[in-house]
Design a protein around this motif. Sequence first.
Motif, short mmCIF file in Angstrom:
data_model
loop_
_atom_site.label_atom_id
_atom_site.label_comp_id
_atom_site.label_asym_id
_atom_site.label_seq_id
_atom_site.Cartn_x
_atom_site.Cartn_y
_atom_site.Cartn_z
N ASN A 367 -2.56 -3.15 -12.95
CA ASN A 367 -3.23 -2.46 -11.91
C ASN A 367 -3.39 -3.19 -10.63
O ASN A 367 -3.62 -2.53 -9.57
N ASN A 368 -3.56 -4.58 -10.70
CA ASN A 368 -3.62 -5.36 -9.51
C ASN A 368 -2.49 -5.06 -8.79
O ASN A 368 -2.34 -5.24 -7.62
N GLY A 369 -1.33 -5.21 -9.31
CA GLY A 369 0.08 -5.00 -8.62
C GLY A 369 -0.01 -3.68 -8.07
O GLY A 369 0.65 -3.43 -6.83
N VAL A 370 -0.25 -2.59 -8.65
CA VAL A 370 -0.26 -1.04 -8.13
C VAL A 370 -1.22 -1.20 -6.80
O VAL A 370 -0.73 -0.78 -5.90
N ASN A 371 -2.19 -1.93 -6.87
CA ASN A 371 -3.38 -2.00 -5.78
C ASN A 371 -2.71 -2.60 -4.63
O ASN A 371 -2.84 -2.29 -3.59
N ALA A 372 -2.04 -3.76 -5.04
CA ALA A 372 -1.46 -4.60 -3.85
C ALA A 372 -0.24 -3.67 -3.36
O ALA A 372 -0.24 -3.88 -1.79
N VAL A 373 0.52 -3.05 -3.92
CA VAL A 373 1.66 -2.36 -3.31
C VAL A 373 1.03 -1.13 -2.44
O VAL A 373 1.48 -0.81 -1.32
N ARG A 374 0.18 -0.26 -2.99
CA ARG A 374 -0.57 0.69 -2.26
C ARG A 374 -1.37 0.08 -1.08
O ARG A 374 -1.20 0.85 -0.01
N ALA A 375 -1.76 -0.98 -1.02
CA ALA A 375 -2.47 -1.41 0.19
C ALA A 375 -1.59 -2.15 1.04
O ALA A 375 -1.67 -2.04 2.33
N LYS A 376 -0.27 -3.02 0.80
CA LYS A 376 0.10 -3.80 1.51
C LYS A 376 1.82 -3.72 1.29
O LYS A 376 2.31 -3.56 2.38
N TYR A 377 2.13 -3.74 0.15
CA TYR A 377 3.55 -4.21 0.02
C TYR A 377 4.26 -2.83 -0.18
O TYR A 377 4.93 -2.75 -1.30
N ASN A 378 4.02 -1.75 0.81
CA ASN A 378 5.07 -0.68 0.52
C ASN A 378 6.02 -0.40 1.89
O ASN A 378 5.68 -0.90 3.13
N TRP A 379 6.85 0.53 1.91
CA TRP A 379 7.81 0.83 2.91
C TRP A 379 7.26 1.37 4.09
O TRP A 379 7.41 1.38 5.32
#
Length: 395
Positions: A367-379
């Motif tokens: 869940n931490n990974g999903v939240n990090a991608v949604r907030a920051k590490y996305n295209w």
Amino acid sequence: MNILLVYKEDYPWDVRVEKIALSLISRGHDVTIVARNRQCSKTTETVNGIEIVRLPALFKPDGLLNKLLNLPVWFNPFWIWTLRSALRGKPGALIIVRDLPLVKTALLVARGARAKIMLDMAEVYPYMYESGRQFSKGTNFESMIKSPALAARYEAKVLPKIDHTLVMIEESRDRLLQMGLSPQRVSIVSNTPPLDKFSGNTHQHQGRKLRLVYVGFLTKLRGLDLLIEAAYEYVKLGNEPSSLKIDIVGKGAEREHLIALVRDLKLEESVTIHGWLDHQRVDELMAQANVGALTYRVCPHWNHTIPNKIFDYMLAGLPVLATEVTPINRIINETKSGLVCRDLDIRDIAEKLQTLRCPELRSTLGNNGVNAVRAKYNWANDEQRLHAAVNSIAP
């Protein structure tokens, strides 16, 4: 703006090249990919709305003569001619060169076309060649053309002549700044996924059986032998072989060695080397997995780039099991999205596998990974930096 993306491999397909091309097209730019043609494909065609221009198809696909024709060295007349032809009638164009080898080709061709040059530095070539020599056996010819010292001298000469450079990660940017490049001429555009890549579905962690997945090239640098040996150690620690399933997907020089290692350690129940699979089957394995593996060997090459797989794992809700490669370690510690093992430490990897049997821990890390991608590490975020970099050198 007319934009040429120069890609030294055959196209399709490359996820980063396609993302960049489609993003630029969405902003109204005319985009052409200039690519290698070892498979003797059509010299011009449109793929997914992107115009493709390839080198001439003169010889047998993947034959020796065709490989020489397509060799990505700056003085190759076929690359010069193809790029010059693609630029004809497009004064003031932007040439984005994927990786170092063909930058000097672009600089040569750009002189008469008043074109701007941008380097997409997905790999730091002097470090990549150095690490390759350390961990891989190459031919004498490969050793000659993949010289770290020659690559470093070539890079030092061309970098000051480039209008802008894209890098994958902070560590790569900092290296260029230390070399004297202006911060205004360097942008981080990482290898992150679009948020809809997995249709919003993330893994729901249940049970104590581990299912690891790795997708990518099978080379010694990737440390897959370490993962397999750790699986053997995991069983020696008293865990049932059936409690662990590792799916390794890809092709490369280490494939036969990895298959033999699985056989020698009698791990057929726990480890499967799949070879190349289509995207649908890879997505199925990703959906079945509950941990993503990145047990890379720590080296200067990995310390200055980032694999797109880490972000794919995170977006899918998979905790990441990784070694202490600098940017991977930094991101996992920042986002609390996985566990980091000591480099080359088989026992430590096995113990981390045991720890990850806990479904509650996997769920929290995932869940931490999903939240990090949604907030920051996305295209969507990296795309904005791409457009800002292009706009900064637009006429």
